[in-house]
Design a protein around this motif. Structure first.
Motif, mmCIF file in Angstrom:
data_model
loop_
_atom_site.group_PDB
_atom_site.id
_atom_site.type_symbol
_atom_site.label_atom_id
_atom_site.label_comp_id
_atom_site.label_asym_id
_atom_site.label_seq_id
_atom_site.Cartn_x
_atom_site.Cartn_y
_atom_site.Cartn_z
ATOM 1 N N GLU A 4 0.861 -1.176 0.000
ATOM 2 C CA GLU A 4 0.000 0.000 0.000
ATOM 3 C C GLU A 4 0.896 1.223 0.000
ATOM 4 N N ILE A 5 0.493 2.241 -0.731
ATOM 5 C CA ILE A 5 1.265 3.475 -0.766
ATOM 6 C C ILE A 5 0.585 4.486 0.157
ATOM 7 N N GLU A 6 1.305 4.909 1.182
ATOM 8 C CA GLU A 6 0.799 5.915 2.110
ATOM 9 C C GLU A 6 1.868 6.974 2.308
ATOM 10 N N ASN A 7 1.537 8.213 1.980
ATOM 11 C CA ASN A 7 2.472 9.326 2.165
ATOM 12 C C ASN A 7 3.836 9.040 1.547
ATOM 13 N N ASN A 8 3.849 8.449 0.356
ATOM 14 C CA ASN A 8 5.074 8.121 -0.383
ATOM 15 C C ASN A 8 5.955 7.103 0.326
ATOM 16 N N ASN A 9 5.436 6.390 1.326
ATOM 17 C CA ASN A 9 6.165 5.310 1.986
ATOM 18 C C ASN A 9 5.631 3.990 1.447
ATOM 19 N N ILE A 10 6.543 3.069 1.171
ATOM 20 C CA ILE A 10 6.149 1.762 0.671
ATOM 21 C C ILE A 10 5.880 0.857 1.873
ATOM 22 N N GLN A 21 10.259 -4.366 6.706
ATOM 23 C CA GLN A 21 11.023 -3.126 6.663
ATOM 24 C C GLN A 21 12.391 -3.411 6.058
ATOM 25 N N ASN A 22 13.050 -2.357 5.562
ATOM 26 C CA ASN A 22 14.403 -2.505 5.045
ATOM 27 C C ASN A 22 15.302 -3.093 6.126
ATOM 28 N N GLY A 23 16.131 -4.060 5.755
ATOM 29 C CA GLY A 23 17.065 -4.669 6.691
ATOM 30 C C GLY A 23 16.537 -5.902 7.395
ATOM 31 N N ASP A 24 15.262 -6.240 7.207
ATOM 32 C CA ASP A 24 14.683 -7.428 7.837
ATOM 33 C C ASP A 24 15.289 -8.705 7.266
ATOM 34 N N THR A 25 15.119 -9.791 8.015
ATOM 35 C CA THR A 25 15.491 -11.126 7.566
ATOM 36 C C THR A 25 14.203 -11.892 7.313
ATOM 37 N N VAL A 26 14.136 -12.576 6.173
ATOM 38 C CA VAL A 26 12.943 -13.339 5.807
ATOM 39 C C VAL A 26 13.346 -14.761 5.415
ATOM 40 N N ILE A 27 12.345 -15.653 5.377
ATOM 41 C CA ILE A 27 12.547 -17.041 4.954
ATOM 42 C C ILE A 27 11.623 -17.308 3.773
ATOM 43 N N THR A 53 11.250 -2.214 -2.425
ATOM 44 C CA THR A 53 11.134 -1.368 -3.607
ATOM 45 C C THR A 53 9.672 -1.301 -4.027
ATOM 46 N N ASP A 54 9.379 -0.402 -4.926
ATOM 47 C CA ASP A 54 8.048 -0.293 -5.502
ATOM 48 C C ASP A 54 8.093 -0.947 -6.877
ATOM 49 N N GLY A 55 8.191 -2.268 -6.900
ATOM 50 C CA GLY A 55 8.301 -3.000 -8.147
ATOM 51 C C GLY A 55 6.989 -3.048 -8.897
ATOM 52 N N ASP A 56 6.968 -2.551 -10.125
ATOM 53 C CA ASP A 56 5.755 -2.535 -10.931
ATOM 54 C C ASP A 56 5.307 -3.943 -11.323
ATOM 55 N N ASP A 57 6.237 -4.886 -11.376
ATOM 56 C CA ASP A 57 5.900 -6.244 -11.781
ATOM 57 C C ASP A 57 5.585 -7.147 -10.592
#
Length: 81
Positions: A4-10, A21-27, A53-57
């Motif tokens: 969702e785009i809110e106030n230009n934040n992804i 969030q940026n820097g998180d670890t995922v599986i 990122t705001d990936g269009d694809d």
């Protein structure tokens, strides 16, 4: 919907509904085929230090995966650690 785009934040949501969030670890939660490689990224692969990122694809995560290099992932195939 995974973002969702809110106030230009992804805002990116993982498969369990947790906000990433940026820097998180995922599986990785599903075997993912990789173009140009004969082997997929396996379930349970840990990915550290993701960048959103705001990936269009639909690919809204940039990361580096050991053995594969720089990749773009969709948030629906990961869960936050």
């Amino acid at each position: 919907m995974s973002k969702e785009i809110e106030n230009n934040n992804i805002q990116v949501i993982d498969s369990n509904g947790n906000q990433l969030q940026n820097g998180d670890t995922v599986i990785i939660i599903k075997n993912l085929p990789v173009k140009g490689s004969s082997k997929p990224i396996k379930v349970g692969t840990k990915v550290k230090n993701i960048r959103l990122t705001d990936g269009d694809d639909g690919h809204n995560i940039n990361c580096k995966i050991e053995g594969f290099g720089s990749m773009h992932l969709k948030s629906e195939f990961v869960k936050k650690v």
